[in-house]
Design an enzyme around this catalytic site. Sequence first.
Site, short mmCIF file in Angstrom:
data_model
loop_
_atom_site.label_atom_id
_atom_site.label_comp_id
_atom_site.label_asym_id
_atom_site.label_seq_id
_atom_site.Cartn_x
_atom_site.Cartn_y
_atom_site.Cartn_z
CG ASP A 57 43.12 37.46 41.97
OD1 ASP A 57 44.03 36.61 42.14
OD2 ASP A 57 42.12 37.53 42.69
N GLY A 58 44.07 35.67 39.50
CA GLY A 58 43.52 34.47 38.82
C GLY A 58 44.55 33.70 38.02
CG ASN A 59 48.28 35.42 37.06
OD1 ASN A 59 47.48 35.82 36.23
ND2 ASN A 59 49.23 36.20 37.55
N GLY A 60 46.90 31.72 39.15
CA GLY A 60 47.05 30.37 39.71
C GLY A 60 45.91 29.48 39.26
CB THR A 62 53.86 43.88 51.59
OG1 THR A 62 52.47 44.22 51.64
CG2 THR A 62 54.64 45.11 51.15
CG ASN A 116 51.84 38.25 46.49
OD1 ASN A 116 51.78 39.03 45.55
ND2 ASN A 116 50.75 37.66 46.97
CD1 TRP A 117 57.36 39.83 50.93
CD2 TRP A 117 58.86 38.57 49.84
NE1 TRP A 117 58.17 40.68 50.19
CE2 TRP A 117 59.10 39.92 49.52
CE3 TRP A 117 59.68 37.59 49.27
CZ2 TRP A 117 60.11 40.33 48.66
CZ3 TRP A 117 60.70 37.99 48.41
CH2 TRP A 117 60.90 39.35 48.11
NE ARG A 124 50.52 34.36 46.29
CZ ARG A 124 49.64 34.36 45.30
NH1 ARG A 124 49.92 33.72 44.19
NH2 ARG A 124 48.50 34.98 45.41
CG LEU A 169 40.90 48.33 47.20
CD1 LEU A 169 41.08 49.60 48.04
CD2 LEU A 169 41.57 48.53 45.84
CB SER A 170 44.19 42.31 47.85
OG SER A 170 43.12 41.41 47.80
#
Length: 249
Positions: A29-32, A75, A77-78, A80, A204-205
Amino acid sequence: MIFKRRSFARGAGRLDMSNIPKHIGIIMDGNGRWASRRGLPRSAGHRRGAQTLEKIVEYCASLGVEVVTAYAFSTENWSRPKDEVDAIMKLLYDYLSDAERRFRDNNTRFTVSGDVSKFSPKLRTAIENTVDITKDGKSITLNLALNYGGRDEIVRAARSLAQDAAQGRLAPDSLDENMFASRLDTASLPEVDLIIRPSGEQRLSNFLLWQAAYAEFWYSDICWPDFTENDMKSAILAYQSRNRRFGGV
Ligand code: FPP
């Protein structure tokens, strides 16, 4: 090249090499945010995140970790923006196109958890080829979670068991935890010992819901692209300081 086991790792504190987690899950996490803070497109954060993964898997292999499961596309992330989804798909394809150098040369086995039937035929072929050419990798397994959701995985397992029951191949009373786990995407992998989530979120997402039952958790504020070997070492040191009772005393 086969990674050499390290008897110790750099940084403060000494790792107990007899108590290295076998299976580590990572929510990358945290790439964006990493990219936005630098005025870069979010896709640049994902690209850097993929490089970080390569470095961290190599470090884990050197310690004797058997499996790293990394959450690359959920599942959910589509939902986005299409350009971000397209950028992640292209990144994945480019990453796999370089599989010989990336995985086979350092003896890494590549596997996937998730329902890749939703991906393009071109990407599915790249995934299948990579799984195939790396299947004898002995150093470490990189299990990429792709179109993965813990709930979806559990529903797919339940559906396949229900089909067996409906066709008389399975007596419902014989169903137990081991049989259920054998239908999950992670069936052939060891139990998950440690789950790491950087970037400040503590949830946990939908990652490894079943497998997380007795996993230890480690969080940090660092965005994934900035995650270093030393951060991984801190996570493993924290893991080694925990008293895992598995429900006992
Ligand atoms: C979460 O960060 C990250 C993702 C949803 C994608 C992770 C994907 C990669 C690291 C690249 C694909 C991997 C490989 C191996 C090719 P975020 O975008 O939610 O970050 P934010 O919370 O800061 O917005």
